[in-house]
Motif scaffolding. Structure first.
Motif: not given
Length: 234
Positions: A102-110, A161-174
């Motif tokens: 359930e936590g993983i699903n919530t994290a994926n949603m965010l 924000m999994p490794m090499d995901s779009e969110l990490e690669n583009t906005y990981g510094y945030k």
């Protein structure tokens, strides 16, 4: 000749500059006064515009959570503070930090929510960072709880924000993660204020949570904006 010399000296007494000095200081004070009025007017407009922009962002976050069909019993968005509050009772086993399904699903949603929001350059530039903060209840010692709350925050952020995901690669510094142990939790504070240290499941269940906080760059006016936003909400 002597009397005439005295009259001559009387006609050429040194001129007083006091009145001219007062006039100059008065004019200067008026100039500063008008500059102050203009500055206050500009600041008021700036605060109002910024508050409106943030209020719009909060509406977008709320809308995005709704589109993702976020469970309101698990996720609550506090618009007055700009933070997403997530109940983690079903996310972790007791004393553990491994994130359950359930936590993983919530994290994926965010992940979806922030990937979409941060594509707006105005939003990306306005946000200094997004902090995932873990909280525990008051059971156990503070050091263990601080470590556990930090580990849970990191686990949630890694899932969001999994490794090499779009969110990490583009906005990981945030993004960053931290743990607050049992501090900043209302039930814990209330119990300790009353001198109660015994376990109270009902009082402490809401203290076990994760917060996703949105921190803006212009901290110098952040409090003023928050007050403006609160007034608009109320």
């Amino acid at each position: 000749m002597k009397a005439r010399s005295r009259r001559h000296r009387a006609n050429y007494e040194p001129q007083s500059y006091w009145e001219s000095f007062v006039d100059i200081m008065t004019s200067t004070a008026l100039v500063f006064f008008f500059i102050l009025i203009l500055a206050l007017g500009y600041l008021t407009v700036f605060v109002e515009d910024t508050a409106e922009e943030r209020a719009d962002l909060y509406v977008n976050i709320e809308s995005a959570l709704s589109q993702q069909q976020a469970n309101p019993e698990v996720i609550d968005f506090d618009k007055s503070e700009g933070r997403i509050i997530i109940k983690t009772e079903s996310f972790f086993d007791l004393g553990q930090f491994t994130l359950k399904e359930e936590g993983i699903n919530t994290a994926n949603m965010l992940n979806e929510v922030f990937s979409k929001l941060l594509k707006d350059k105005n939003i990306e530039n306005a946000i200094q960072y997004i902090e995932v903060v873990g909280h525990t209840d008051y059971i156990g010692n503070t050091i263990d709880n601080r470590e556990l709350s930090t580990q849970r925050a990191v686990s949630f952020l890694n899932a969001m924000m999994p490794m090499d995901s779009e969110l990490e690669n583009t906005y990981g510094y945030k993004f960053k993660a931290s743990g607050m142990s049992e501090f900043e939790t209302n039930a814990t504070k209330q119990l300790r204020d009353r001198g109660q240290d015994q376990y109270n499941e009902e009082a402490t269940e809401k203290d076990r949570k994760i917060e996703v906080r949105i921190i803006f760059k212009d901290d110098n006016i952040n409090n003023a904006v928050k007050e403006k936003v609160k007034k608009g909400i109320n």
